[in-house]
Design an enzyme around this catalytic site. Structure first.
Site, PDB file in Angstrom:
ATOM      1  CG  ASP A  12     -11.990   4.893   6.535  1.00 36.91           C
ATOM      2  OD1 ASP A  12     -12.033   4.011   7.430  1.00 36.91           O
ATOM      3  OD2 ASP A  12     -12.651   4.811   5.483  1.00 36.91           O
ATOM      4  CB  CYS A  69     -10.559   2.044   4.664  1.00 36.38           C
ATOM      5  SG  CYS A  69     -10.402   1.078   3.148  1.00 36.38           S
ATOM      6  CB  THR A  71     -13.224  -2.802   1.489  1.00 34.75           C
ATOM      7  OG1 THR A  71     -12.611  -1.617   0.940  1.00 34.75           O
ATOM      8  CG2 THR A  71     -14.741  -2.702   1.387  1.00 34.75           C
ATOM      9  CG  HIS A 102       6.506 -15.212  -3.043  1.00 32.52           C
ATOM     10  ND1 HIS A 102       5.771 -16.141  -3.767  1.00 32.52           N
ATOM     11  CD2 HIS A 102       7.369 -15.941  -2.263  1.00 32.52           C
ATOM     12  CE1 HIS A 102       6.171 -17.370  -3.445  1.00 32.52           C
ATOM     13  NE2 HIS A 102       7.124 -17.276  -2.534  1.00 32.52           N
ATOM     14  CG  HIS A 137      10.165 -14.404  -4.930  1.00 39.99           C
ATOM     15  ND1 HIS A 137       9.071 -14.838  -5.660  1.00 39.99           N
ATOM     16  CD2 HIS A 137      10.537 -15.448  -4.159  1.00 39.99           C
ATOM     17  CE1 HIS A 137       8.794 -16.084  -5.330  1.00 39.99           C
ATOM     18  NE2 HIS A 137       9.663 -16.482  -4.433  1.00 39.99           N
TER      19      HIS A 137
END
Ligand code: RB5
Length: 149
Positions: A12, A69, A71, A102, A137
């Site tokens: 963004d 973005c 965060t 993983h 995994h």
């Protein structure tokens, strides 16, 4: 390096500069950056940019996606709504390595207001050099995929 060496990048408005720095960095690592913008810092909602990158990953056009973005959280949430995406937010190199090893993550999200450029580039490097380990995994990742059904 896989046959498909394209990585889609999107963000963004909060992460334009860091996205462009990452695009330049991954080119030096031998990857092709597919930077789908946006180009200007005009306010724009992160979900549409997360989705656009995710679509290029699940279609097979791009091997990985790197999204940003403020965060890293909102755009990650949006990308993970697209079937076939496994995207994690990373603010450290250990997590970036582990989501490949993983979780077989195919997308990486970074918060441009959380980490500085130097660390972000290291995070990207850790993500791109790690390999999925398979083994125990693999069924766990399949269980994630089954939740999409
Ligand atoms: C935009 O101001 C901000 O909300 C966005 O970049 C992101 O942090 C959302 O998760």
């Amino acid at each position: 390096m896989t046959a498909n060496n394209r990585i889609v990048l999107s963000s963004d408005h909060s992460a334009i500069q860091l996205r462009q720095a990452i695009a330049a960095h991954i080119a030096t690592l031998g990857w092709e950056a597919v930077d789908i913008g946006p180009a200007t810092a005009e306010s724009t909602p992160y979900p549409q940019h997360g989705e656009a990158a995710a679509r290029l990953v699940v279609s097979g056009d791009c091997r990985f996606g790197i999204i940003l973005c403020g965060t890293g959280q909102g755009i990650m949430m949006a990308a993970n709504k697209v079937r076939g995406v496994r995207c994690g937010v990373c603010a450290d190199t250990f997590s970036a390595r582990m989501i490949r090893q993983h979780n077989d993550a195919n997308m990486l999200s970074i918060g441009a207001r959380v980490v500085g450029e130097g660390l972000a580039l290291d995070i990207v490097g850790a993500f791109l050099t790690a390999q999925f380990e398979g083994g125990r995994h693999a069924p766990r990742v399949e269980m994630i995929t089954a939740l999409e059904a």
